[in-house]
Design a protein around this motif. Structure first.
Motif, PDB file in Angstrom:
ATOM      1  N   ARG A   1      26.833  19.562 130.887  1.00  0.00           N
ATOM      2  CA  ARG A   1      26.271  20.841 131.336  1.00  0.00           C
ATOM      3  C   ARG A   1      25.799  21.687 130.150  1.00  0.00           C
ATOM      4  O   ARG A   1      26.366  21.621 129.059  1.00  0.00           O
ATOM      5  N   ARG A   2      24.770  22.477 130.399  1.00  0.00           N
ATOM      6  CA  ARG A   2      24.200  23.354 129.375  1.00  0.00           C
ATOM      7  C   ARG A   2      25.121  24.556 129.176  1.00  0.00           C
ATOM      8  O   ARG A   2      25.362  25.316 130.115  1.00  0.00           O
ATOM      9  N   LEU A   3      25.595  24.738 127.945  1.00  0.00           N
ATOM     10  CA  LEU A   3      26.564  25.789 127.651  1.00  0.00           C
ATOM     11  C   LEU A   3      26.035  26.690 126.548  1.00  0.00           C
ATOM     12  O   LEU A   3      25.576  26.214 125.515  1.00  0.00           O
ATOM     13  N   LEU A   4      26.139  27.988 126.756  1.00  0.00           N
ATOM     14  CA  LEU A   4      25.748  28.990 125.767  1.00  0.00           C
ATOM     15  C   LEU A   4      27.004  29.618 125.184  1.00  0.00           C
ATOM     16  O   LEU A   4      27.815  30.190 125.918  1.00  0.00           O
ATOM     17  N   ASP A   5      27.151  29.501 123.872  1.00  0.00           N
ATOM     18  CA  ASP A   5      28.252  30.135 123.149  1.00  0.00           C
ATOM     19  C   ASP A   5      27.731  31.445 122.585  1.00  0.00           C
ATOM     20  O   ASP A   5      27.021  31.467 121.575  1.00  0.00           O
ATOM     21  N   LEU A   6      28.083  32.548 123.237  1.00  0.00           N
ATOM     22  CA  LEU A   6      27.596  33.865 122.832  1.00  0.00           C
ATOM     23  C   LEU A   6      28.461  34.437 121.709  1.00  0.00           C
ATOM     24  O   LEU A   6      29.687  34.334 121.750  1.00  0.00           O
ATOM     25  N   ALA A   7      27.809  35.063 120.732  1.00  0.00           N
ATOM     26  CA  ALA A   7      28.493  35.536 119.525  1.00  0.00           C
ATOM     27  C   ALA A   7      29.229  34.355 118.897  1.00  0.00           C
ATOM     28  O   ALA A   7      30.435  34.396 118.657  1.00  0.00           O
ATOM     29  N   SER A   8      28.477  33.308 118.623  1.00  0.00           N
ATOM     30  CA  SER A   8      29.047  32.028 118.202  1.00  0.00           C
ATOM     31  C   SER A   8      29.669  32.068 116.819  1.00  0.00           C
ATOM     32  O   SER A   8      30.419  31.159 116.452  1.00  0.00           O
ATOM     33  N   GLY A   9      29.374  33.098 116.024  1.00  0.00           N
ATOM     34  CA  GLY A   9      29.982  33.201 114.708  1.00  0.00           C
ATOM     35  C   GLY A   9      29.729  31.964 113.864  1.00  0.00           C
ATOM     36  O   GLY A   9      28.616  31.459 113.783  1.00  0.00           O
ATOM     37  N   THR A  10      30.786  31.447 113.253  1.00  0.00           N
ATOM     38  CA  THR A  10      30.646  30.269 112.393  1.00  0.00           C
ATOM     39  C   THR A  10      30.693  28.958 113.173  1.00  0.00           C
ATOM     40  O   THR A  10      30.758  27.887 112.573  1.00  0.00           O
ATOM     41  N   GLY A  11      30.688  29.023 114.504  1.00  0.00           N
ATOM     42  CA  GLY A  11      30.526  27.822 115.312  1.00  0.00           C
ATOM     43  C   GLY A  11      31.798  27.152 115.786  1.00  0.00           C
ATOM     44  O   GLY A  11      31.752  26.013 116.258  1.00  0.00           O
ATOM     45  N   GLU A  12      32.938  27.843 115.719  1.00  0.00           N
ATOM     46  CA  GLU A  12      34.191  27.195 116.108  1.00  0.00           C
ATOM     47  C   GLU A  12      34.275  26.906 117.611  1.00  0.00           C
ATOM     48  O   GLU A  12      34.707  25.832 118.017  1.00  0.00           O
ATOM     49  N   ILE A  13      33.865  27.859 118.448  1.00  0.00           N
ATOM     50  CA  ILE A  13      33.871  27.609 119.885  1.00  0.00           C
ATOM     51  C   ILE A  13      32.778  26.597 120.250  1.00  0.00           C
ATOM     52  O   ILE A  13      32.962  25.755 121.139  1.00  0.00           O
TER      53      ILE A  13
ATOM     54  N   TRP B   1      29.396  42.076 110.643  1.00  0.00           N
ATOM     55  CA  TRP B   1      29.771  40.676 110.796  1.00  0.00           C
ATOM     56  C   TRP B   1      29.034  39.785 109.792  1.00  0.00           C
ATOM     57  O   TRP B   1      29.570  38.756 109.366  1.00  0.00           O
ATOM     58  N   SER B   2      27.840  40.177 109.388  1.00  0.00           N
ATOM     59  CA  SER B   2      27.141  39.430 108.341  1.00  0.00           C
ATOM     60  C   SER B   2      27.946  39.448 107.045  1.00  0.00           C
ATOM     61  O   SER B   2      28.098  38.428 106.367  1.00  0.00           O
ATOM     62  N   ASP B   3      28.484  40.610 106.712  1.00  0.00           N
ATOM     63  CA  ASP B   3      29.252  40.735 105.479  1.00  0.00           C
ATOM     64  C   ASP B   3      30.580  39.988 105.548  1.00  0.00           C
ATOM     65  O   ASP B   3      31.135  39.614 104.508  1.00  0.00           O
TER      66      ASP B   3
ATOM     67  N   LEU C   1      24.506  31.325 119.935  1.00  0.00           N
ATOM     68  CA  LEU C   1      23.683  32.518 119.726  1.00  0.00           C
ATOM     69  C   LEU C   1      24.528  33.567 119.020  1.00  0.00           C
ATOM     70  O   LEU C   1      25.657  33.842 119.426  1.00  0.00           O
ATOM     71  N   ASP C   2      23.999  34.134 117.957  1.00  0.00           N
ATOM     72  CA  ASP C   2      24.708  35.180 117.226  1.00  0.00           C
ATOM     73  C   ASP C   2      23.697  36.146 116.629  1.00  0.00           C
ATOM     74  O   ASP C   2      22.535  35.797 116.398  1.00  0.00           O
ATOM     75  N   TRP C   3      24.154  37.363 116.374  1.00  0.00           N
ATOM     76  CA  TRP C   3      23.310  38.430 115.851  1.00  0.00           C
ATOM     77  C   TRP C   3      23.243  38.391 114.333  1.00  0.00           C
ATOM     78  O   TRP C   3      22.346  38.966 113.728  1.00  0.00           O
ATOM     79  N   ALA C   4      24.222  37.715 113.696  1.00  0.00           N
ATOM     80  CA  ALA C   4      24.341  37.744 112.238  1.00  0.00           C
ATOM     81  C   ALA C   4      23.888  36.415 111.642  1.00  0.00           C
ATOM     82  O   ALA C   4      24.539  35.388 111.827  1.00  0.00           O
ATOM     83  N   GLU C   5      22.805  36.432 110.910  1.00  0.00           N
ATOM     84  CA  GLU C   5      22.258  35.203 110.331  1.00  0.00           C
ATOM     85  C   GLU C   5      23.238  34.510 109.383  1.00  0.00           C
ATOM     86  O   GLU C   5      23.324  33.278 109.392  1.00  0.00           O
ATOM     87  N   PRO C   6      24.010  35.229 108.541  1.00  0.00           N
ATOM     88  CA  PRO C   6      24.968  34.516 107.678  1.00  0.00           C
ATOM     89  C   PRO C   6      26.010  33.731 108.467  1.00  0.00           C
ATOM     90  O   PRO C   6      26.469  32.684 108.010  1.00  0.00           O
ATOM     91  N   MET C   7      26.403  34.223 109.640  1.00  0.00           N
ATOM     92  CA  MET C   7      27.300  33.450 110.506  1.00  0.00           C
ATOM     93  C   MET C   7      26.601  32.169 110.966  1.00  0.00           C
ATOM     94  O   MET C   7      27.183  31.074 110.975  1.00  0.00           O
ATOM     95  N   LEU C   8      25.354  32.302 111.364  1.00  0.00           N
ATOM     96  CA  LEU C   8      24.606  31.152 111.869  1.00  0.00           C
ATOM     97  C   LEU C   8      24.403  30.095 110.788  1.00  0.00           C
ATOM     98  O   LEU C   8      24.427  28.892 111.078  1.00  0.00           O
ATOM     99  N   GLU C   9      24.208  30.517 109.559  1.00  0.00           N
ATOM    100  CA  GLU C   9      24.043  29.558 108.465  1.00  0.00           C
ATOM    101  C   GLU C   9      25.264  28.651 108.357  1.00  0.00           C
ATOM    102  O   GLU C   9      25.137  27.428 108.175  1.00  0.00           O
ATOM    103  N   ARG C  10      26.439  29.221 108.485  1.00  0.00           N
ATOM    104  CA  ARG C  10      27.671  28.436 108.404  1.00  0.00           C
ATOM    105  C   ARG C  10      27.853  27.550 109.630  1.00  0.00           C
ATOM    106  O   ARG C  10      28.321  26.415 109.518  1.00  0.00           O
ATOM    107  N   ALA C  11      27.472  28.068 110.787  1.00  0.00           N
ATOM    108  CA  ALA C  11      27.569  27.264 112.008  1.00  0.00           C
ATOM    109  C   ALA C  11      26.648  26.050 111.939  1.00  0.00           C
ATOM    110  O   ALA C  11      27.027  24.943 112.343  1.00  0.00           O
TER     111      ALA C  11
END
Length: 253
Positions: free
Chosen positions: A57-69, A19-21, A83-93
């Motif tokens: 309300r406090r909401l957790l978006d799991l596997a948030s990817g590029t932040g669309e949800i 997913w990082s790639d 929250l996401d496992w792939a830092e490149p996804m988080l950078e875009r989010a």
């Protein structure tokens, strides 16, 4: 639990790297990015239907990817953490939503405090889980009593006659497809994440009031112009669904 000769750490590393790639072009794939207008309105209606008013309300978006949800839920009025496992996804989010907190962690081991979230949402995460029973127990722990879990997912493995016809002869990135198949063979839902199987595991984790909604047609119609006719038909032939579940009141975090 999935049984294979590799350690869980190995497969989780592969999933993170895959997913990082894909992060740089992830939003270019129809169905990943939520287009403003009709598609966003369709997603908002679905989430309101199953989550009710946000009320901060406090909401957790799991596997948030590029932040669309996360973008969707923030617009609805939730206090969002991604929250996401792939830092490149988080950078875009983070570039999209600089005022939202995005954390790097494994969705199966969030490291978040018990009872710290009122709502957990995921889109297209469950089918990739290595150990869904442990993941669901973890999400149950993180939810506050009375909290809501909302999953949007599907069986992207089982293919009927129409799907096989639509996929025949299409142009694919063979290297990416091979990586995808190697990962798929080693996750729990390697034969497809059916709603009934996911619901059974959620119930075993302690969740109650489980409801499955397969009426996603408004979203699919809104996506049609970007998907094209072939992928639109394929989407209609797939087993896609939403599951909403509740952590009972009176349960200690």
């Amino acid at each position: 639990m999935n049984s294979h000769p590799h350690s869980n750490r190995d497969i989780r590393d592969e999933i993170r790297d895959y997913w990082s790639d894909r992060a740089a072009t992830f939003d270019n794939d129809p169905g990943h990015k939520i287009e403003d207008g009709a598609e966003m309105a369709a997603w908002e209606a679905l989430f309101r239907k199953h989550l009710g008013p946000a009320r901060g309300r406090r909401l957790l978006d799991l596997a948030s990817g590029t932040g669309e949800i996360s973008r969707l839920c923030k617009g609805l009025g939730f206090e969002v953490t991604g929250l996401d496992w792939a830092e490149p996804m988080l950078e875009r989010a983070r570039m999209k939503l600089p005022d939202v907190t995005f954390l790097q962690a494994d969705a199966e081991r969030t490291m978040l405090p018990s009872g710290s979230m009122d709502v957990i949402v995921t889109r297209h995460l469950v089918w990739t889980l290595v150990d869904p029973a442990s993941a669901f127990a973890e999400w149950y722990r993180v939810l506050a009593p009375g909290g809501t879990l909302l999953l949007v997912d599907g069986d992207f493995v089982t293919r009927g006659l129409l799907a096989r016809f639509l996929l025949r002869g299409r142009t694919v990135d063979r290297g990416r497809m091979d990586r995808h198949q190697r990962i798929l063979q080693r996750v729990h839902f390697s034969q497809g994440a059916r709603a009934s199987s996911v619901s059974d595991l959620l119930a075993q984790a302690g969740f109650t009031d489980l409801r499955t909604d397969k009426r996603l047609g408004r979203i699919h119609r809104a996506q049609r112009s970007n998907l094209g006719w072939r992928k639109s038909l394929l989407r209609l032939s797939e087993h896609r669904y939403l599951i909403r579940a509740t952590k009972p009141e009176g349960i200690e975090p």
